[in-house]
Design a protein around this motif. Structure first.
Motif, PDB file in Angstrom:
ATOM      1  N   VAL A   1       2.100  11.126  -1.382  1.00 34.20           N
ATOM      2  CA  VAL A   1       2.310  11.628  -2.735  1.00 34.20           C
ATOM      3  C   VAL A   1       2.236  10.409  -3.648  1.00 34.20           C
ATOM      4  CG1 VAL A   1       4.845  11.497  -2.593  1.00 34.20           C
ATOM      5  CG2 VAL A   1       3.805  13.018  -4.245  1.00 34.20           C
ATOM      6  N   VAL A   2       1.554  10.565  -4.778  1.00 27.75           N
ATOM      7  CA  VAL A   2       1.387   9.476  -5.737  1.00 27.75           C
ATOM      8  C   VAL A   2       2.165   9.839  -6.998  1.00 27.75           C
ATOM      9  CG1 VAL A   2      -0.252   8.148  -7.125  1.00 27.75           C
ATOM     10  CG2 VAL A   2      -0.894   8.909  -4.822  1.00 27.75           C
ATOM     11  N   LEU A   3       3.032   8.930  -7.418  1.00 27.52           N
ATOM     12  CA  LEU A   3       3.866   9.128  -8.596  1.00 27.52           C
ATOM     13  C   LEU A   3       3.452   8.130  -9.669  1.00 27.52           C
ATOM     14  CD1 LEU A   3       7.230   9.191  -6.612  1.00 27.52           C
ATOM     15  CD2 LEU A   3       5.866  11.169  -7.306  1.00 27.52           C
ATOM     16  N   LEU A   4       3.235   8.608 -10.893  1.00 35.48           N
ATOM     17  CA  LEU A   4       2.839   7.734 -12.000  1.00 35.48           C
ATOM     18  C   LEU A   4       3.837   7.822 -13.138  1.00 35.48           C
ATOM     19  CD1 LEU A   4      -0.976   8.573 -12.215  1.00 35.48           C
ATOM     20  CD2 LEU A   4       0.069   6.566 -11.167  1.00 35.48           C
ATOM     21  N   ALA A   5       4.173   6.647 -13.674  1.00 35.81           N
ATOM     22  CA  ALA A   5       5.036   6.557 -14.850  1.00 35.81           C
ATOM     23  C   ALA A   5       4.351   5.621 -15.841  1.00 35.81           C
ATOM     24  CB  ALA A   5       6.421   6.026 -14.483  1.00 35.81           C
ATOM     25  N   PRO A   6       3.927   6.130 -16.997  1.00 36.83           N
ATOM     26  CA  PRO A   6       3.216   5.289 -17.967  1.00 36.83           C
ATOM     27  C   PRO A   6       4.017   4.034 -18.326  1.00 36.83           C
ATOM     28  CG  PRO A   6       3.191   7.571 -18.665  1.00 36.83           C
ATOM     29  CD  PRO A   6       4.129   7.485 -17.496  1.00 36.83           C
TER      30      PRO A   6
ATOM     31  N   ARG B   1       5.131   1.816 -16.508  1.00 43.09           N
ATOM     32  CA  ARG B   1       6.044   1.367 -15.442  1.00 43.09           C
ATOM     33  C   ARG B   1       5.314   1.120 -14.139  1.00 43.09           C
ATOM     34  NH1 ARG B   1      11.746   1.926 -16.434  1.00 43.09           N
ATOM     35  NH2 ARG B   1      11.859   2.052 -18.681  1.00 43.09           N
ATOM     36  N   GLY B   2       4.374   2.018 -13.793  1.00 36.14           N
ATOM     37  CA  GLY B   2       3.637   1.785 -12.569  1.00 36.14           C
ATOM     38  C   GLY B   2       3.276   3.028 -11.791  1.00 36.14           C
ATOM     39  N   ARG B   3       2.781   2.739 -10.606  1.00 33.11           N
ATOM     40  CA  ARG B   3       2.351   3.769  -9.665  1.00 33.11           C
ATOM     41  C   ARG B   3       3.082   3.503  -8.351  1.00 33.11           C
ATOM     42  NH1 ARG B   3      -3.612   5.304  -7.380  1.00 33.11           N
ATOM     43  NH2 ARG B   3      -2.927   5.787  -5.265  1.00 33.11           N
ATOM     44  N   TRP B   4       3.532   4.592  -7.718  1.00 31.78           N
ATOM     45  CA  TRP B   4       4.208   4.484  -6.434  1.00 31.78           C
ATOM     46  C   TRP B   4       3.593   5.489  -5.479  1.00 31.78           C
ATOM     47  CZ3 TRP B   4       6.547   4.258 -11.136  1.00 31.78           C
ATOM     48  CH2 TRP B   4       7.146   3.031 -11.450  1.00 31.78           C
ATOM     49  N   ASP B   5       3.247   5.010  -4.284  1.00 31.60           N
ATOM     50  CA  ASP B   5       2.680   5.850  -3.240  1.00 31.60           C
ATOM     51  C   ASP B   5       3.721   5.994  -2.132  1.00 31.60           C
ATOM     52  OD1 ASP B   5      -0.797   5.648  -3.329  1.00 31.60           O
ATOM     53  OD2 ASP B   5       0.471   4.654  -4.794  1.00 31.60           O
ATOM     54  N   LEU B   6       4.054   7.224  -1.820  1.00 26.18           N
ATOM     55  CA  LEU B   6       5.019   7.493  -0.759  1.00 26.18           C
ATOM     56  C   LEU B   6       4.343   8.213   0.392  1.00 26.18           C
ATOM     57  CD1 LEU B   6       8.035   8.853  -2.871  1.00 26.18           C
ATOM     58  CD2 LEU B   6       7.664   6.508  -2.040  1.00 26.18           C
ATOM     59  N   LEU B   7       4.660   7.797   1.594  1.00 26.72           N
ATOM     60  CA  LEU B   7       4.258   8.524   2.783  1.00 26.72           C
ATOM     61  C   LEU B   7       5.062   9.819   2.799  1.00 26.72           C
ATOM     62  CD1 LEU B   7       2.994   8.638   5.711  1.00 26.72           C
ATOM     63  CD2 LEU B   7       5.190   7.705   6.456  1.00 26.72           C
TER      64      LEU B   7
ATOM     65  N   PRO C   1       0.825  -1.211   0.000  1.00 25.13           N
ATOM     66  CA  PRO C   1       0.000   0.000   0.000  1.00 25.13           C
ATOM     67  C   PRO C   1       0.863   1.267   0.000  1.00 25.13           C
ATOM     68  CG  PRO C   1      -0.045  -1.042   2.154  1.00 25.13           C
ATOM     69  CD  PRO C   1       0.714  -1.965   1.241  1.00 25.13           C
ATOM     70  N   ILE C   2       2.082   1.174   0.529  1.00 20.06           N
ATOM     71  CA  ILE C   2       3.008   2.309   0.560  1.00 20.06           C
ATOM     72  C   ILE C   2       4.357   1.800   0.064  1.00 20.06           C
ATOM     73  CG2 ILE C   2       4.427   3.544   2.279  1.00 20.06           C
ATOM     74  CD1 ILE C   2       1.961   5.126   1.607  1.00 20.06           C
ATOM     75  N   ASP C   3       4.990   2.551  -0.804  1.00 20.47           N
ATOM     76  CA  ASP C   3       6.248   2.125  -1.410  1.00 20.47           C
ATOM     77  C   ASP C   3       7.471   2.761  -0.763  1.00 20.47           C
ATOM     78  OD1 ASP C   3       5.163   0.469  -3.648  1.00 20.47           O
ATOM     79  OD2 ASP C   3       4.135   2.359  -4.047  1.00 20.47           O
ATOM     80  N   GLY C   4       7.251   3.536   0.271  1.00 18.32           N
ATOM     81  CA  GLY C   4       8.366   4.168   0.956  1.00 18.32           C
ATOM     82  C   GLY C   4       7.921   5.475   1.580  1.00 18.32           C
TER      83      GLY C   4
END
Length: 138
Positions: free
Chosen positions: A96-101, A103-109, A28-31
């Protein structure tokens, strides 16, 4: 003959980022990221520069609109356009939510900038899946 001593170039503060190890199980959280302010225009370029190359080019960033200073709809970071979105979702005020077409989605606390180091370190380590670990600043 005298020589002038050049002052040292100002150095950027170290990036306070801690990422979870890559695995097969979705998280749920990537870092965690501990910015120095809520000024996204000042903080985002350093964050994006510190992300793993495997994440690819981040084209979209979503932050909680109530905590970050006003942001335009997009900005140029390293000669690439990044869309900036503001969300008012109550479930994720410190993320913060980061998107890379492709490649994926990353959610950071997002650890609030004014958090004391003694409190920030365990938050970042826990978000990265390492409750006993130290904060990575590089």
């Amino acid at each position: 003959m005298t020589t002038a001593v050049q002052p040292p170039l100002p150095s950027l503060p170290l990036l306070r980022l801690r990422l979870a190890p890559r695995g097969d199980i979705p998280r749920p959280i990537d870092g965690a990221w501990w910015p120095r302010s809520y000024d996204l225009l000042a903080e985002l370029p350093q964050l994006l520069a510190g992300l793993p190359r495997a994440w690819g080019h981040i084209t979209s960033v979503t932050v909680h609109g109530a905590v970050w200073s006003a942001v335009p709809g997009r900005m140029l970071v390293f000669n690439q356009v990044v869309r900036l979105r503001r969300s008012l979702t109550a479930s994720a005020p410190h993320s913060v939510v980061l998107l890379a077409p492709g490649r994926g989605r990353w959610d950071l606390l997002v650890v609030p900038p004014d958090t004391a180091e003694e409190a920030a370190e365990p938050l970042m380590a826990a978000a990265a899946g390492d409750p006993g670990g130290a904060v990575s600043r590089g």
